[in-house]
Design a protein around this motif. Structure first.
Motif, short mmCIF file in Angstrom:
data_model
loop_
_atom_site.label_atom_id
_atom_site.label_comp_id
_atom_site.label_asym_id
_atom_site.label_seq_id
_atom_site.Cartn_x
_atom_site.Cartn_y
_atom_site.Cartn_z
N GLN A 107 6.40 -35.30 4.37
CA GLN A 107 6.76 -33.94 4.75
C GLN A 107 8.20 -33.66 4.37
OE1 GLN A 107 6.01 -34.33 8.87
NE2 GLN A 107 3.81 -34.20 8.64
N HIS B 141 5.59 -30.33 12.06
CA HIS B 141 4.20 -30.20 12.52
C HIS B 141 4.21 -30.03 14.05
CE1 HIS B 141 3.99 -34.95 12.64
NE2 HIS B 141 5.05 -34.49 13.24
N SER C 4 3.66 -22.21 2.53
CA SER C 4 4.77 -21.34 2.92
C SER C 4 5.80 -22.20 3.65
CB SER C 4 4.19 -20.24 3.81
OG SER C 4 5.18 -19.75 4.66
N PHE D 4 5.01 -21.89 8.54
CA PHE D 4 3.59 -21.57 8.75
C PHE D 4 3.22 -21.96 10.18
CE2 PHE D 4 1.87 -25.94 8.17
CZ PHE D 4 2.94 -26.56 7.53
N GLN E 85 0.66 -23.97 12.96
CA GLN E 85 -0.34 -25.00 13.19
C GLN E 85 -0.86 -24.89 14.62
OE1 GLN E 85 1.32 -28.89 12.35
NE2 GLN E 85 0.68 -28.79 10.21
N GLU F 220 -2.15 -27.73 17.34
CA GLU F 220 -2.35 -29.13 17.62
C GLU F 220 -3.33 -29.26 18.77
OE1 GLU F 220 -0.55 -31.03 15.75
OE2 GLU F 220 -0.89 -33.04 16.57
N PHE G 160 0.23 -41.61 13.01
CA PHE G 160 0.06 -41.50 14.46
C PHE G 160 -1.38 -41.54 14.92
CE2 PHE G 160 -0.35 -37.11 13.13
CZ PHE G 160 0.64 -36.99 12.16
N GLU H 282 -10.97 -28.47 2.69
CA GLU H 282 -10.29 -29.28 3.70
C GLU H 282 -9.72 -28.34 4.76
OE1 GLU H 282 -7.17 -31.84 2.14
OE2 GLU H 282 -6.17 -31.48 4.06
N ILE H 283 -9.97 -28.63 6.01
CA ILE H 283 -9.55 -27.67 7.05
C ILE H 283 -8.59 -28.26 8.07
CG2 ILE H 283 -11.74 -27.96 8.33
CD1 ILE H 283 -9.95 -24.61 8.01
N GLY I 194 -7.63 -37.66 14.17
CA GLY I 194 -7.85 -39.10 14.30
C GLY I 194 -7.73 -39.53 15.75
N ALA J 28 -6.59 -36.67 18.48
CA ALA J 28 -5.67 -35.55 18.21
C ALA J 28 -6.08 -34.91 16.90
CB ALA J 28 -4.24 -36.07 18.11
N PHE J 29 -5.73 -33.65 16.77
CA PHE J 29 -6.00 -32.97 15.49
C PHE J 29 -4.95 -31.90 15.26
CE2 PHE J 29 -7.59 -29.17 17.55
CZ PHE J 29 -8.16 -29.64 18.73
N GLY J 30 -4.79 -31.55 13.99
CA GLY J 30 -3.83 -30.49 13.67
C GLY J 30 -4.40 -29.63 12.55
N ARG K 295 -4.49 -21.24 6.88
CA ARG K 295 -5.71 -21.71 6.20
C ARG K 295 -6.94 -21.06 6.85
NH1 ARG K 295 -7.23 -26.39 2.75
NH2 ARG K 295 -8.42 -24.96 1.45
N ILE L 143 -1.09 -16.78 0.44
CA ILE L 143 -0.53 -17.00 1.78
C ILE L 143 0.66 -16.07 2.05
CG2 ILE L 143 1.13 -18.84 1.14
CD1 ILE L 143 0.26 -20.30 3.70
C1 FA5 Z 1 -0.17 -32.68 9.79
O1 FA5 Z 1 0.74 -31.87 9.87
C2 FA5 Z 1 -0.57 -33.53 10.94
N1 FA5 Z 1 0.39 -33.40 11.99
C3 FA5 Z 1 -1.98 -33.11 11.40
C4 FA5 Z 1 -2.56 -34.08 12.40
C5 FA5 Z 1 -2.42 -33.83 13.75
C6 FA5 Z 1 -3.24 -35.21 11.98
C7 FA5 Z 1 -2.97 -34.72 14.67
C8 FA5 Z 1 -3.76 -36.09 12.89
C9 FA5 Z 1 -3.65 -35.84 14.23
P1 FA5 Z 1 -0.79 -31.99 7.34
O2 FA5 Z 1 0.55 -32.24 6.76
O3 FA5 Z 1 -1.97 -32.35 6.48
O4 FA5 Z 1 -0.97 -32.77 8.70
O5 FA5 Z 1 -0.89 -30.47 7.74
C10 FA5 Z 1 -2.00 -29.96 8.46
C11 FA5 Z 1 -2.43 -28.60 7.89
O6 FA5 Z 1 -1.34 -27.72 7.82
C12 FA5 Z 1 -2.95 -28.69 6.47
O7 FA5 Z 1 -4.31 -29.02 6.44
C13 FA5 Z 1 -2.72 -27.28 5.97
O8 FA5 Z 1 -3.81 -26.44 6.36
C14 FA5 Z 1 -1.51 -26.84 6.72
N2 FA5 Z 1 -0.30 -26.85 5.87
C15 FA5 Z 1 0.42 -27.91 5.46
N3 FA5 Z 1 1.48 -27.51 4.73
C16 FA5 Z 1 1.43 -26.16 4.69
C17 FA5 Z 1 2.26 -25.13 4.12
N4 FA5 Z 1 3.39 -25.40 3.48
N5 FA5 Z 1 1.88 -23.83 4.26
C18 FA5 Z 1 0.77 -23.53 4.95
N6 FA5 Z 1 -0.05 -24.43 5.53
C19 FA5 Z 1 0.27 -25.74 5.40
#
Ligand code: FA5
Length: 346
Positions: A156, A170, A204, A207, A209, A211, A251, A286-287, A291, A312-314, A319, A330
């Motif tokens: 990241q 995140h 972007s 953005f 998220q 959690e 994590f 991918e959505i 884990g 946990a999920f994010g 999206r 976006i």
């Molecule tokens: C995470 O950020 C993890 N914290 C998610 C997680 C949480 C995993 C808990 C396990 C347990 P990731 O970097 O893949 O994961 O980002 C998650 C989602 O955020 C992506 O699937 C995507 O939909 C969105 N995302 C990531 N980067 C961007 C961006 N720059 N702009 C818009 N959406 C984004």
């Protein structure tokens, strides 16, 4: 008294001029000609010293009378011109035309998507929590099993406020904050803004998220599968198919990425014989990332990994909104163009 006669004749002259005046600016010109500081009345008044002293009071009184008369004539004409103007405007006004609706604002597509996701999880008994966007390295990385030299930090692009203080990359920071504040069992979701050095049609720098975290005794991967499948079907429709792929997050262990059948082609990979442009022909999108909470994370917050388990999920809200509403870029979400924004309603 030639001067007096001259003055008495002004009313007649003005009446004649007024009959030719047809607009308010012309009327103003006329008023200046007769009553202005250098107008015709003022010119005559300036000649007062030419009169014998005995005649001057009568001349002064006459001047006042004439002034009142001229003013009255001008005001009369002004009123009639204004009436004419109003009548002309009314002649163009069609009272039978339907009125214009007052413009009303609408909820932003991101807000709508966020609300929808939260309401599905609320229905499953989750509580909505929130926390700061500026957070510490500890909440964002270290307690999430990413010690200082951990290579996963490179996954990241972090924006730093100062040493050890970051704009959260995140919402997983909320896993740590929640577990430090509460004891299990717990089930929370945390919507909010996150920041990364990232910018193109699907990424972007800011953005949103959401959690999710559920901790209890005996939580298994099957619970995670069931929960996320139910969630995706609730938001994208019963026909939505869901698949789970092994992945990696520091994590969670094991980690799974969740794909759902494409919202455009329904998983076919093509539309009217052409490759689907949303899923690029794969039929899957991918959505979210998810884990089972890593034992090291439980230890960082003082939970006993022998006693509790959790998942946990994010997910990225942009999206979800883009897939649900068919938004192709976006950046449209952040331009505040009401022609775009007013298309989305509950
Ligand atoms: C995470 O950020 C993890 N914290 C998610 C997680 C949480 C995993 C808990 C396990 C347990 P990731 O970097 O893949 O994961 O980002 C998650 C989602 O955020 C992506 O699937 C995507 O939909 C969105 N995302 C990531 N980067 C961007 C961006 N720059 N702009 C818009 N959406 C984004």
């Amino acid at each position: 008294m030639e001067l007096l006669e001259h003055m008495e004749s002004l009313a007649g002259a003005l009446t004649e001029r007024l009959s030719q005046v047809s607009s308010l600016p012309e009327l103003e010109g006329c008023r200046v000609d007769f009553l202005g500081r250098k107008g015709r009345l003022a010119e005559l008044m300036a000649r007062l010293p030419e009169l014998p002293p005995a005649d001057r009071p009568a001349f002064g009184q006459a001047a006042n009378r004439v002034k009142q008369r001229l003013t009255a004539l001008i005001e009369e004409r002004r009123a009639s011109l204004e009436r004419e103007r109003e009548a002309a405007l009314l002649a163009r006004f069609d009272p039978s035309l339907p009125g214009r609706r007052p413009w009303a604002g609408s909820l932003h597509p991101i807000t709508l998507a966020m609300e929808e996701v939260c309401s599905v999880f609320r229905g499953m008994g989750y509580e909505v929590v929130s926390g700061p966007e500026v957070d510490t390295d500890f909440h964002c990385f270290e307690a999430l099993n990413m010690p200082p030299e951990h290579p996963a930090r490179d996954m990241q692009d972090t924006l730093y406020i100062r040493d050890k203080v970051v704009l959260r990359t995140h919402t997983s920071t909320m896993q740590i904050r929640t577990m430090l504040q509460r004891r299990p069992p717990l089930a929370v979701i945390a919507p909010g803004k996150v920041y990364r050095r990232d910018s193109d049609v699907t990424h972007s720098p800011m953005f949103h998220q959401i959690e999710g975290l559920l901790v209890d005794t005996k939580v298994t991967l099957a619970d995670l599968r069931g929960t996320l499948t139910a969630f995706l079907k609730a938001v994208f429709g019963e026909k939505t198919r869901v698949r789970f792929r092994p992945s990696f997050f520091p994590f969670t262990e094991p980690s799974v990425e969740v794909d759902m059948s494409c919202t455009r082609c329904g998983g076919e990979g093509h539309v009217h014989g052409e490759t689907c442009r949303i899923c690029k022909g794969s039929g899957w999108l991918e959505i979210l990332g998810s884990g089972m909470v890593d034992p090291a994370v439980f230890e960082a917050v003082g939970y006993d990994p022998e006693r509790v388990t959790g998942f946990a999920f994010g997910l990225g809200v942009e999206r979800v909104a883009m897939l649900k509403y068919g938004i192709s870029d976006i950046r449209l979400n952040f331009e505040n163009d009401v022609r775009f924004l007013s298309q989305f309603t509950v």
